[in-house]
Design a protein around this motif. Sequence first.
Motif, PDB file in Angstrom:
ATOM      1  N   GLU A 187       0.827  -1.207   0.000  1.00 24.88           N
ATOM      2  CA  GLU A 187       0.000   0.000   0.000  1.00 24.88           C
ATOM      3  C   GLU A 187       0.862   1.258   0.000  1.00 24.88           C
ATOM      4  N   ARG A 188       2.052   1.142   0.593  1.00 27.85           N
ATOM      5  CA  ARG A 188       2.949   2.297   0.677  1.00 27.85           C
ATOM      6  C   ARG A 188       3.633   2.589  -0.650  1.00 27.85           C
ATOM      7  N   ASP A 191       1.311   1.461  -6.954  1.00 26.05           N
ATOM      8  CA  ASP A 191       0.253   2.281  -7.544  1.00 26.05           C
ATOM      9  C   ASP A 191      -0.998   1.464  -7.832  1.00 26.05           C
ATOM     10  N   ARG A 192      -0.781   0.249  -8.297  1.00 22.71           N
ATOM     11  CA  ARG A 192      -1.905  -0.625  -8.645  1.00 22.71           C
ATOM     12  C   ARG A 192      -1.512  -2.067  -8.354  1.00 22.71           C
ATOM     13  N   TRP A 205      -6.837  -3.625  -7.806  1.00 19.98           N
ATOM     14  CA  TRP A 205      -6.705  -2.565  -6.804  1.00 19.98           C
ATOM     15  C   TRP A 205      -5.937  -1.386  -7.381  1.00 19.98           C
ATOM     16  N   GLU A 206      -6.352  -0.170  -6.994  1.00 20.08           N
ATOM     17  CA  GLU A 206      -5.634   1.031  -7.418  1.00 20.08           C
ATOM     18  C   GLU A 206      -5.591   2.028  -6.266  1.00 20.08           C
ATOM     19  N   LYS A 207      -4.383   2.496  -5.955  1.00 21.62           N
ATOM     20  CA  LYS A 207      -4.208   3.448  -4.850  1.00 21.62           C
ATOM     21  C   LYS A 207      -4.996   4.725  -5.135  1.00 21.62           C
ATOM     22  N   SER A 213      -9.060  -0.062   3.312  1.00 23.93           N
ATOM     23  CA  SER A 213      -7.638  -0.360   3.223  1.00 23.93           C
ATOM     24  C   SER A 213      -7.429  -1.598   2.355  1.00 23.93           C
ATOM     25  N   LEU A 214      -6.203  -1.753   1.865  1.00 23.46           N
ATOM     26  CA  LEU A 214      -5.882  -2.928   1.050  1.00 23.46           C
ATOM     27  C   LEU A 214      -6.065  -4.203   1.866  1.00 23.46           C
TER      28      LEU A 214
END
Length: 225
Positions: A187-188, A191-192, A205-207, A213-214
């Motif tokens: 997550e840190r 980007d995806r 998933w995309e930030k 949260s992830l």
Amino acid sequence: MEMLSCSHLKKIYQKQCVVNELSFSVRKGEAFALLGSNGAGKTTTIKMILGLIPKDGGTVERQADIRIGYSPETPYFHPFLNAREVLEFYGGLQNIPKKELKEQIPMLLERAGLEDSKTKVKNYSKGMLQRLALAQALLGDPQLLILDEPSAGLDALGRVEMMHTIQSLKEEGRTIIINSHILNDIERVCDRGIIMKKGNLLYEWEKGKEVRSLEEIFVDRIGGN
């Protein structure tokens, strides 16, 4: 711009489909995550991308003439070599000119936190092997880095340092594919990414586009399927 595109990838082992019609793309300059529980097919996917194992279906397309660096999940190096000798050996395999290699090696060892290059690999901890694997992956200044569990075996400080290094590599414009179980790290720096289960794509998933949260998404998707 896409650096890498996988379409309908499939891999079958002993009549069991371990990667099933998997499609995703990775954009130039981004960090992309392959996520899933053990046995999800992440490492198999990486090996098909690299051409280390044959595909049973689908295609892998990447930009022409890009250099790829790879850090495996379980790195192995000759036990009686030290870090400098390992990099000299792999640099030779890549036909990197000796003068260029001589300049690269000290910088790569420092970047990986292995300034003490005299210790033999046989005396390395799992974390030190991961650091050496990263240095090896960076030989030849690759544009695409594929890192399979890069922080495995590292202590808390080592993991933070590894993530800082990966973030700096991304900021330099490299494209990075990461397989990791440590969702806070993903997550840190990423980007995806995609979440896989039993070879299938469950979620993209995309930030910045998620309310949860992830970790919450991961538990919901993996536990609910």
